[in-house]
Structure formats: structure tokens, C-alpha cells
Motif scaffolding. Structure first.
Motif, short mmCIF file in Angstrom:
data_model
loop_
_atom_site.label_atom_id
_atom_site.label_comp_id
_atom_site.label_asym_id
_atom_site.label_seq_id
_atom_site.Cartn_x
_atom_site.Cartn_y
_atom_site.Cartn_z
N THR A 179 0.81 -1.21 0.00
CA THR A 179 0.00 0.00 0.00
C THR A 179 0.84 1.26 0.00
O THR A 179 0.33 2.34 -0.20
CB THR A 179 -0.92 0.01 1.23
N ALA A 180 2.11 1.12 0.25
CA ALA A 180 2.96 2.32 0.37
C ALA A 180 4.17 2.24 -0.56
O ALA A 180 5.25 2.67 -0.22
CB ALA A 180 3.41 2.48 1.80
N LEU A 181 3.97 1.65 -1.75
CA LEU A 181 5.09 1.56 -2.71
C LEU A 181 5.29 2.91 -3.39
O LEU A 181 4.41 3.41 -4.08
CB LEU A 181 4.81 0.47 -3.76
N LYS A 182 6.42 3.50 -3.17
CA LYS A 182 6.76 4.80 -3.74
C LYS A 182 8.18 4.78 -4.26
O LYS A 182 8.99 3.95 -3.84
CB LYS A 182 6.61 5.91 -2.72
N ARG A 183 8.46 5.71 -5.22
CA ARG A 183 9.81 5.79 -5.76
C ARG A 183 10.76 6.26 -4.68
O ARG A 183 10.44 7.15 -3.91
CB ARG A 183 9.85 6.77 -6.95
N SER A 184 11.90 5.67 -4.72
CA SER A 184 12.91 6.09 -3.75
C SER A 184 13.43 7.47 -4.12
O SER A 184 13.68 7.76 -5.30
CB SER A 184 14.07 5.08 -3.73
N LYS A 185 13.59 8.32 -3.18
CA LYS A 185 14.10 9.66 -3.43
C LYS A 185 15.60 9.66 -3.68
O LYS A 185 16.15 10.61 -4.19
CB LYS A 185 13.75 10.58 -2.27
N ARG A 186 16.28 8.58 -3.29
CA ARG A 186 17.72 8.51 -3.51
C ARG A 186 17.99 8.01 -4.92
O ARG A 186 17.53 6.93 -5.30
CB ARG A 186 18.33 7.55 -2.49
N ARG A 187 18.67 8.83 -5.72
CA ARG A 187 18.94 8.49 -7.11
C ARG A 187 20.11 7.54 -7.19
O ARG A 187 21.08 7.65 -6.44
CB ARG A 187 19.25 9.74 -7.93
N TRP A 188 20.05 6.58 -8.14
CA TRP A 188 21.18 5.65 -8.33
C TRP A 188 22.26 6.34 -9.14
O TRP A 188 22.01 7.01 -10.12
CB TRP A 188 20.71 4.34 -8.97
N ALA A 189 23.49 6.21 -8.71
CA ALA A 189 24.60 6.98 -9.24
C ALA A 189 25.42 6.14 -10.20
O ALA A 189 25.74 4.98 -9.89
CB ALA A 189 25.49 7.47 -8.11
N PRO A 190 25.79 6.71 -11.39
CA PRO A 190 26.59 5.93 -12.34
C PRO A 190 28.06 6.02 -12.02
O PRO A 190 28.54 7.01 -11.48
CB PRO A 190 26.28 6.63 -13.67
N ILE A 191 28.77 4.97 -12.31
CA ILE A 191 30.22 4.96 -12.18
C ILE A 191 30.79 4.85 -13.58
O ILE A 191 30.44 3.93 -14.32
CB ILE A 191 30.69 3.78 -11.30
N PRO A 192 31.68 5.79 -14.01
CA PRO A 192 32.21 5.73 -15.38
C PRO A 192 32.94 4.42 -15.61
O PRO A 192 33.64 3.91 -14.74
CB PRO A 192 33.14 6.93 -15.44
N ALA A 193 32.80 3.94 -16.83
CA ALA A 193 33.48 2.72 -17.26
C ALA A 193 34.33 3.06 -18.47
O ALA A 193 34.10 4.06 -19.15
CB ALA A 193 32.47 1.63 -17.60
N SER A 194 35.31 2.23 -18.75
CA SER A 194 36.19 2.47 -19.88
C SER A 194 36.52 1.16 -20.56
O SER A 194 36.50 0.10 -19.93
CB SER A 194 37.47 3.17 -19.43
N LEU A 195 36.84 1.29 -21.85
CA LEU A 195 37.24 0.15 -22.67
C LEU A 195 38.46 0.54 -23.47
O LEU A 195 38.58 1.68 -23.93
CB LEU A 195 36.11 -0.28 -23.62
N MET A 196 39.36 -0.36 -23.64
CA MET A 196 40.55 -0.13 -24.45
C MET A 196 40.18 -0.33 -25.92
O MET A 196 39.55 -1.32 -26.27
CB MET A 196 41.67 -1.08 -24.04
N GLU A 197 40.60 0.65 -26.74
CA GLU A 197 40.32 0.51 -28.17
C GLU A 197 41.16 -0.63 -28.74
O GLU A 197 42.21 -0.99 -28.20
CB GLU A 197 40.61 1.81 -28.92
N ASN A 198 40.62 -1.18 -29.78
CA ASN A 198 41.29 -2.29 -30.49
C ASN A 198 41.52 -3.48 -29.56
O ASN A 198 42.51 -4.22 -29.69
CB ASN A 198 42.62 -1.85 -31.10
N SER A 199 40.60 -3.65 -28.55
CA SER A 199 40.74 -4.77 -27.63
C SER A 199 40.63 -6.10 -28.37
O SER A 199 39.83 -6.23 -29.30
CB SER A 199 39.66 -4.67 -26.54
N LEU A 200 41.42 -7.07 -27.90
CA LEU A 200 41.41 -8.39 -28.55
C LEU A 200 40.41 -9.35 -27.92
O LEU A 200 40.28 -10.49 -28.37
CB LEU A 200 42.82 -8.99 -28.48
N GLY A 201 39.68 -8.91 -26.91
CA GLY A 201 38.65 -9.77 -26.33
C GLY A 201 39.14 -10.54 -25.12
O GLY A 201 40.11 -10.13 -24.47
#
Length: 894
Positions: free
Chosen positions: A127-149
Motif C-alpha cells: 500500500t505504500a510503494l513509492k519511488r525512492s528519493k535517492r537516485r542511483w549513481a553511475p560509475i564511469p566505465a572504460s574500454l581499451m580501443e582495439n581490444s582483442l577480447g
């Protein structure tokens, strides 16, 4: 929402990006929108429209927090499924994101139902389901170019805090997912793990801005969309390269050491401001390689000279093989090469020089405008430029200006010419010193000294030529006294033969003598006066009288000279003055006397003025400045002309007496003065016509001429010649019922009309004979001499003189009885013959049929009794006597 894991990267950068995103997400919403809608909404129903531009310009991503609503780019809100709204207000948010600055904005939308409905619960226990006021925060990610997998390669995991209580499904969108390049990333729905499917080229995609979503099973979004930045780490996979394969620089020769030649630039496509793009330059090779003249700065690529000995005459072009290497020039860095061409600009560092040290040439005397020599020079500087073009100068030997030297623009040779005739008798040869320089100023090289001008010697030999006499000087001046009488001799012009250096054998002639003052001695050239020499003559200019003389030798060669006779002034002319002066009493009561002395200044002013004793009573003279005097009235005189004797003496005492006519006028300026008889002493008014009076006189004269011309035209029209003038009618149509003799006929003899330009035919009817109504026409003319009834019949030209008798008195006057006795029988005979002949053969000469001239003819009808085309001037026919009245009636009946 929390992040489970992330690819390795820089912790500091991730924390900074995280704090930035959190600060963006914590911003307040732009505004709150209230919309009233029906309680029951079907799918794909337009709910309303909001203005997205007011909140965020050009959003790259538009999302709805409630999956039951879909937001279009223009702000239109549509339902995605059927909805039933409760009595409570339903709200959801519109999230706007910008790709450039990673901005995110929120628009709150509140829907209120028009009908109250019972609320619909999501879960019976929740009966009291509401959106959380605390926003989820992104953490930057990175990838190496020309990665071989290996691929798929794990990138990052995202989680929501709501997953602790509810079932959450994860999804992502953006470039690399549902935009170009497609399917590069994907996320596992249940776990939130993000994977990369293939290698990436950083030079194409530096980073990817994705959005992550967390939704419940029924499509509810408990969290804001999560911005995910995936940065592509650079790999040194691009070698630097020169922007231009072939580069050309120019530098002056002999320039100083350290002179900048140019700057080369190279480009590296790897990430800027990293070791991958830190470039170093160096010169691999110089062609020609010795000596080394150039160096390059390893960091800036600026090429400079290392020596001051660049000489274009030795080598005009250098090539440099350049290398550029990244990784700060480390041996393992990538590199590339290029070619630089350096051209040397010419400087005037080589003076011209003659090919020969001396020249010898010859020319005939008296020749001008002739080329006598060409001189060549050599110059190592660039041809056909100011650095090599020669400029020649005659340094010595041309003091008289006999020679001129110029440069041939095609061959660069020096051309020596004679422009003034040479005289063999004066100089047998001339030695010239000639120098040469360049058009451009000499540029001193670093290793050389300033050179001296290159010179050469030219010897010009003069060839003798038999020539005519010489008149030297061309103008000779002799002195003579003003007023020299006729018959006196003066020294004349003397010419010389250059071959003999004397004037023997020469003959002199006079070419010009405007006033014929002199005659010339043919052998000596001396002058003899023919008139008294007068310095004041109009032919004398500046005390000089010119005579042109020609000297001719035995062969006929000649020369011409001018003899100037300078006349010394003699005081032989007294001062002169205008004979008439005017005194305007309205303006000034005096007149200024300004005499002129034809003699020179030394025999002219100052002047002395003297008034005759007879004029001293009314006039007085005032000396002014030695050149003028003032003539003043002693008292106001009447307006008239007065004779005033006056004497004027020049500085040497030569005096002249002048009688001045002085006009005393009532005027403002002397030009307005008008006087009558000079001898009259009474005052008479002066009549001066103004411009309007003169104009009125001219117009009146023109009007009078017009009137006279009109009267003349009218008179000429009225005096047109008639067939029967009034005076002739009165003299010939005599009253027939008188017994006495009529007036004599004067100068009116009658004859048949001849072919003359003054004939005027008149048709006339003759009376009946014997009761028969036969009529005829007879033409006759009133002229002096006679009248012929029928020139075709009866013995020719019969006149009144033949009937009356020749020599019986004056033939120009006839009595009436003579006229009647002559005309009556002949008229009757003609009428009788016309009546006897039915075919009217006898009247063909008299009765003429007139042809129809057509309608509208300008000519009037010709009547039998008409004397002109128009029926005018025939009033005298109404007063005819009985005989002629019968003729008129016959014509009318005809």
C-alpha cells in the motif's frame, strides 16, 4: 540503486564524473504540469502536450517514468495502453537528457480525473510503494580501443536498491545499442551486466553515452534513467604524418645564421595531449649534404639556417628529408617521413664586369644619332632581374655632351651613340671612361667586401670630313646708338670655314630684317643702315632688333646666324599723355594725369608738370610722385569742355606742350559723361537713353516696317494686269450715239494675239448681220502696233497704219472714225461668212469648243465674254453702248 561492478579505470576520474552526475540529477524539475483527463483512457490517446524547449534545448533523450505514457519529440503525451484513473491524482515524470553537457531535467506531470473512481492497487500488501528519493549513481566505465577480447567482454554491472524488495528488470539505450553503431553493447535483463560485443576504434568513437533503466514487472520505473558514460581508452595505433607531402620554402642567399626558413607541421589522430601525440621532428638528410646549412627545432618544427654562407650561385636549391615520431621521439614510437624543398632567393651580390678592358671605335665628324659601339658585360646573378640588368654611365670625356650610352633591354649590352656632332678640327679623338652597375643596389655578402664599380676605356677616333662654313656663336650681339642715321656702317656677322679657319671665300646674305633697316655687305658681312634706328619702334623687343644672316661657301654649303643689334636708349621722345580727361563733380573734382615716356627708364620719370598762364585762373596742378599729377578746379565750373594747355618735362629736360580737353560733367564715372558743342559755354542738359527707350525705338521701327510691307503686298495684289483695264475701256469703248468725234485712241492698236507671255485673251461676240442669229468669237489684244483680224486669210498682217496710210501723222493716236471705219466692215464680213457656212468652217478660228475638265476642277468656267478666270472686274459690260450690248447678248444666248 547501486553498481555491482565496473571495468577497471581511473578511480579519480570516476569519482569526479560520479559527483558531477549526482549534482545534475539533484536539480529541481523545470516545472509541474496539471492536466485534466477522462477517468478512462484508451490506448494511443492524446493526453496533452508540454513545451520541452522551455526546460531543455534540443534534448537527445526523452523518457517517461511511467511506461503507460509515451512522449514524442514535440512534447505530445500518448497512452500506451488502456488506463482507468482513480479519484486520486496520478502523476509521472518526463526526463530530458542532453548529450553535449550531459544535462538532465525533469518535468512533473499531474493528471486529475474528471470522474471519481475507486483507486486501483498494485498489490494488496503493498500500500505504500513509492519511488525512492535517492537516485542511483553511475560509475564511469572504460574500454581499451582495439581490444582483442574475448568477446563479449564485460564492461559494467548496474543494480537498483528496489531490487531488494521487488523484481527489477534492467535495460539500456543509446549509441551502440539502439543507435549507430548498433548492437555494440547489451545488458542482461535480470542481472544488469553490460557487455561489449566487438573491438572499438577510438578515432571513430571517443565515448558512448548510454542510459540504463530499472522497471518492475508491471512496467513501473522506481528509478530515474541512469546515464552511463563508457570512455574508450586510446591506443597508439596511428603514426603521425606531415600535412603536405611536398613543402617548398624560400630564403634569401647570404642571410644571417639563425634566419627562420619555415615551419613544418604533422598530425597524429591519436588522443591529444597524451604521449601518443607528443611529436618530435628531426632532419634525416640534407641534399646536397655538405656543408650543413639547416637545423630544425624538435618540438615546434621550425627550420632555421646554421651558417651565413648560403650562395645561390653555387647551389640554388636544397632538399631536406624530415622525420616526425610520436611517443616523445622514443624509438618505439610510430614515425613518418617527408621532403622539404628550400629555394634560395637571389641577391645582388655579384657586380657586373666588362668582357674587355678597353675598346676602340671611330666616327665621322658632324654625324649625329649614330651608334658607334656595343659593350658586353657578365653577371653571375639571376638573369633578366634587376640584380643582373646593367646600367652604364660615362664617367669622363663627355663634358660637351657629344655621347650618350644606354642599355639594350634584350642583350643587356651597352650601346654608345653620338648625339652631338664632333669636330675634327677641334679634336682628332676622344677618350671616354665608362662604368657599369646593376639596377638593384649591391647586397654585401657576409664573406665579401663592397666591390668598386667596374670601368673600361673607350677611344673614339674622329674621321675628317670636308664641311661647310660654321656660324659660331649662333647669336652675336652688337651695340648701336638709338637714332643712328641712315648710311652708317656697323660690324656684321662673321662665319668661318673650319677647313681654312678663316672667312675667305664666304658670301653673306640677309635672311630676316623685319623693318628693312640694314643692307649687308656680301663679302664682309658688315651692315649699313637704310633708316634711322629707332628704339621705340614696334619691331624692337627689349631694346633689341634681330637680323638673320646666312653664310655660303663656294660649293653652296651654308650656315645661319643671328645678329642682335642692341640699341642704347637716346632721349628723343618727350612725355606723352591722353588728350582728353573727365572730371565727374558728383564723385571727384579733379583728374589724375599719367604721362608715358616712350624712352627707357633712364630717360623717363620723374616728370615735371607746368600749367600755362592762361589756364591758371580756373585750374591748378599738384605734383604727386614724379610720375603723375593732379589737375584740380579752382572753383566749380559749368558742365562743359575746356582746353587746358600743359607742359610736361622728363628728367633730362625734354619738354612737350599738350592741350588737354577737360570735360566737366555731372556724372559718377567718366564713361557716363556726354557733352555737346565744345565751344558752347552754356549748360545744356545731357539726354541719355536707357535700355527700355532703345528697346521701344527698335520695336517701333520693326512695327513700322511690317505695316509698310503689308501695304506693299496689298497694292501689288490689286495691280494685277487685267485684259481690259479701265483706262483702255474708256479710250476704246466709245459712246456710239454721239455725232461728234470721240477721243483719240492712244497707244492702242489692235492685232491678233501672238505667242508672248503678256497676252490676255478676251472672247467677244459680234452682232448679227441680215437678221440671222449666227455668232462668232474673235480674240484680240490691246497692244501698241496694230490689230489683225485674220492672220490665216487675206494677205497677211493688216493694221490701222496700212488703212490709214503710213507716215500720216502720229501712228500712236487715232480718231474714232478711223477706228469705226476699220473694224465695222471686217466684223460684218466675218459674221456673214459664218452664217453662210453650215459647217462653220469659217469660224473654226474663232469658235472653240471647250472640253469637260472633270468634276472638281480648280479652273473656273470660261465664258464667252470673260477677261479672266473669275467673274470679277466686268462691271463695265453693264454700261456698254447699243452695238456692244448686242454682242454681249449674243454671247449669252450662245
Amino acid at each position: 540503486m547501486a553498481v555491482a561492478s565496473a571495468a577497471p579505470g581511473s578511480i579519480f576520474c570516476k569519482q569526479l564524473l560520479f559527483s558531477l552526475l549526482v549534482s545534475i540529477l539533484l536539480c529541481d524539475a523545470c516545472q509541474k504540469i496539471y492536466l485534466r483527463v477522462p477517468s478512462h483512457l484508451q490506448a494511443e490517446t492524446l493526453v496533452g502536450k508540454v513545451n520541452l524547449e522551455e526546460c531543455l534545448k534540443s534534448p537527445s533523450l526523452i523518457l517517461s517514468s511511467d511506461p503507460a505514457f509515451r512522449i514524442l519529440d514535440d512534447g505530445s503525451i500518448y497512452t500506451t495502453r488502456d488506463l482507468i484513473l482513480s479519484s486520486e491524482r496520478k502523476s509521472f515524470s518526463i526526463f530530458l537528457s542532453g548529450s553535449e553537457r550531459h544535462e538532465q531535467q525533469e518535468i512533473k506531470v499531474v493528471l486529475s480525473a474528471r470522474e471519481n473512481k475507486a483507486p486501483k492497487k498494485r498489490h494488496t500488501k503493498d500500500t505504500a510503494l513509492k519511488r525512492s528519493k535517492r537516485r542511483w549513481a553511475p560509475i564511469p566505465a572504460s574500454l581499451m580501443e582495439n581490444s582483442l577480447g574475448p568477446f563479449p567482454q564485460h564492461v559494467q554491472q548496474i543494480q537498483s536498491d528496489a531490487a531488494q524488495n521487488y523484481t527489477i528488470f534492467y535495460s539500456i539505450s543509446g549509441p551502440g545499442v539502439d543507435k549507430e553503431p548498433f548492437n555494440l553493447f547489451y545488458i542482461e535483463k535480470d542481472t544488469g551486466d553490460i557487455f561489449c560485443t566487438r573491438s572499438i576504434d577510438r578515432e571513430k568513437y571517443e565515448q558512448f553515452a548510454l542510459y540504463g533503466y530499472a522497471t518492475t514487472a508491471d512496467g513501473y520505473a522506481p528509478e530515474y534513467p541512469l546515464p552511463l558514460i563508457i570512455k574508450i581508452e586510446d591506443d597508439n595505433d596511428n603514426a603521425p604524418y606531415f600535412e603536405h607531402k611536398m613543402t617548398i620554402f624560400t630564403v634569401p642567399e647570404n642571410c644571417r645564421s639563425g634566419t627562420s626558413v619555415g615551419q613544418v607541421t604533422a598530425t597524429d589522430l591519436d588522443e591529444p595531449d597524451t604521449l601518443h601525440t607528443r611529436l618530435k621532428y628531426k632532419i634525416l638528410q640534407q641534399i646536397p649534404d655538405h656543408p650543413k646549412h639547416f637545423s630544425i627545432h624538435p618540438d615546434t618544427g621550425v627550420i632555421t639556417t646554421t651558417t651565413p654562407f648560403l650562395d645561390r650561385e653555387k647551389c640554388d636549391t636544397y632538399q631536406l628529408i624530415m622525420e616526425v615520431r610520436d611517443m616523445g621521439g622514443q624509438p618505439f614510437g610510430l614515425f613518418n617521413t617527408g621532403t622539404i624543398t628550400i629555394s634560395l632567393e637571389d641577391e645582388n651580390d655579384n657586380p657586373p664586369s666588362f668582357t674587355e678592358t678597353s675598346y676602340i671605335t671611330e666616327v665621322e665628324e658632324n654625324r649625329i644619332d649614330v651608334e658607334i659601339l656595343r659593350m658586353k658585360v657578365q653577371d653571375q646573378d639571376l638573369p633578366n632581374t634587376p640584380h643582373s640588368k646593367a646600367v652604364y654611365t660615362i664617367l669622363q670625356g663627355n663634358e660637351n655632351g657629344n655621347f650618350k650610352i644606354s642599355t639594350d633591354p634584350n642583350t643587356n649590352e651597352g650601346v654608345l651613340c653620338v648625339v652631338k656632332p664632333l669636330n675634327y678640327e677641334v679634336n682628332r679623338q676622344v677618350i671616354l671612361k665608362v662604368g657599369v652597375v646593376n639596377e638593384a643596389q649591391f647586397s654585401k655578402a657576409a664573406n665579401s667586401q663592397t666591390p668598386t664599380m667596374c670601368t673600361t676605356t673607350v677611344t673614339v677616333k674622329i674621321i675628317d670630313n670636308d664641311e661647310g662654313p660654321e656660324c659660331h656663336p649662333p647669336v652675336k650681339v652688337i651695340q648701336s646708338q638709338d637714332g643712328l642715321p641712315a648710311g652708317q656702317e656697323l660690324l656684321g656677322y662673321k662665319a668661318l670655314d673650319p677647313e681654312t679657319a678663316s672667312g675667305e671665300g664666304l658670301r653673306y646674305q640677309k635672311l630676316g630684317d623685319e623693318d628693312h633697316w640694314f643692307e649687308i655687305n656680301e663679302h664682309t658681312g658688315d651692315l649699313r643702315t637704310l633708316k634711322v634706328l629707332d628704339r621705340e619702334s614696334k619691331f624692337v623687343k627689349n631694346n633689341q632688333y634681330n637680323i638673320s644672316v646666312v653664310a655660303v661657301d663656294a660649293v653652296g654649303r651654308s650656315c645661319t646666324g643671328t645678329l642682335v643689334v642692341h640699341l642704347d636708349d637716346y632721349n628723343d621722345h618727350p612725355p606723352q599723355i591722353d588728350k582728353e580727361v573727365t572730371i565727374c563733380q558728383n564723385n571727384e573734382d579733379f583728374a589724375v594725369l599719367e604721362p608715358v615716356d616712350p624712352d627707357g627708364p633712364e630717360n623717363g620719370p620723374p616728370f615735371q608738370f607746368f600749367l600755362d598762364n592762361s589756364a591758371s585762373k580756373n585750374w591748378k596742378l599738384e605734383q604727386k610722385d614724379g610720375k603723375t599729377a593732379i589737375l584740380r578746379q579752382r572753383q566749380n565750373l559749368d558742365y562743359n569742355s575746356y582746353s587746358v594747355p600743359i607742359q610736361i618735362k622728363d628728367r633730362h629736360g625734354l619738354v612737350a606742350t599738350h592741350v588737354l580737353t577737360v570735360r566737366v560733367c555731372d556724372c559718377s564715372t567718366p564713361s557716363e559723361c556726354r557733352t555737346n558743342d565744345k565751344s558752347a559755354r552754356d549748360v545744356r542738359p545731357n539726354v541719355i537713353l536707357g535700355r527700355w527707350a532703345i528697346l521701344a525705338m527698335v520695336l517701333g521701327s520693326v512695327l513700322l516696317l511690317c505695316i509698310l510691307f503689308t501695304c506693299f503686298c496689298v497694292t501689288a495684289k490689286r495691280t494685277v494686269k487685267k485684259c481690259f483695264p479701265e483706262d483702255i475701256a474708256q479710250q476704246n469703248l466709245i459712246v456710239s450715239n454721239t455725232e461728234g468725234p470721240g477721243e483719240e485712241v492712244t497707244e492702242a492698236n489692235i492685232r491678233l494675239p501672238m505667242q508672248t507671255s503678256n497676252i490676255c485673251d478676251t472672247s467677244m461676240s459680234v452682232g448679227t448681220v441680215g437678221g440671222q442669229g449666227i455668232k462668232t468669237q474673235q480674240s484680240f489684244e490691246m497692244v501698241k502696233g496694230g490689230y489683225t483680224l485674220d492672220p490665216n486669210k487675206g494677205g497677211g498682217h493688216q493694221t490701222l497704219e496700212s488703212v490709214k496710210g503710213v507716215g500720216q501723222g502720229d501712228t500712236s493716236r487715232y480718231a474714232y472714225t478711223d477706228w469705226q471705219s476699220f473694224t465695222q466692215p471686217r466684223l460684218g464680213e466675218k459674221v456673214y461668212l459664218c452664217g453662210q457656212d453650215e459647217e462653220h468652217k469659217h469660224c473654226e478660228d474663232y469658235v472653240r469648243s471647250y472640253n469637260y475638265e472633270g468634276k472638281g476642277s480648280l479652273a473656273g468656267s470660261v465664258g464667252c465674254c470673260s477677261d479672266r478666270q473669275e467673274e470679277e472686274g466686268l462691271e463695265f459690260l453693264d454700261q456698254l453702248e447699243p452695238k456692244f450690248r448686242t454682242l454681249a447678248k449674243t454671247c449669252v444666248k450662245k
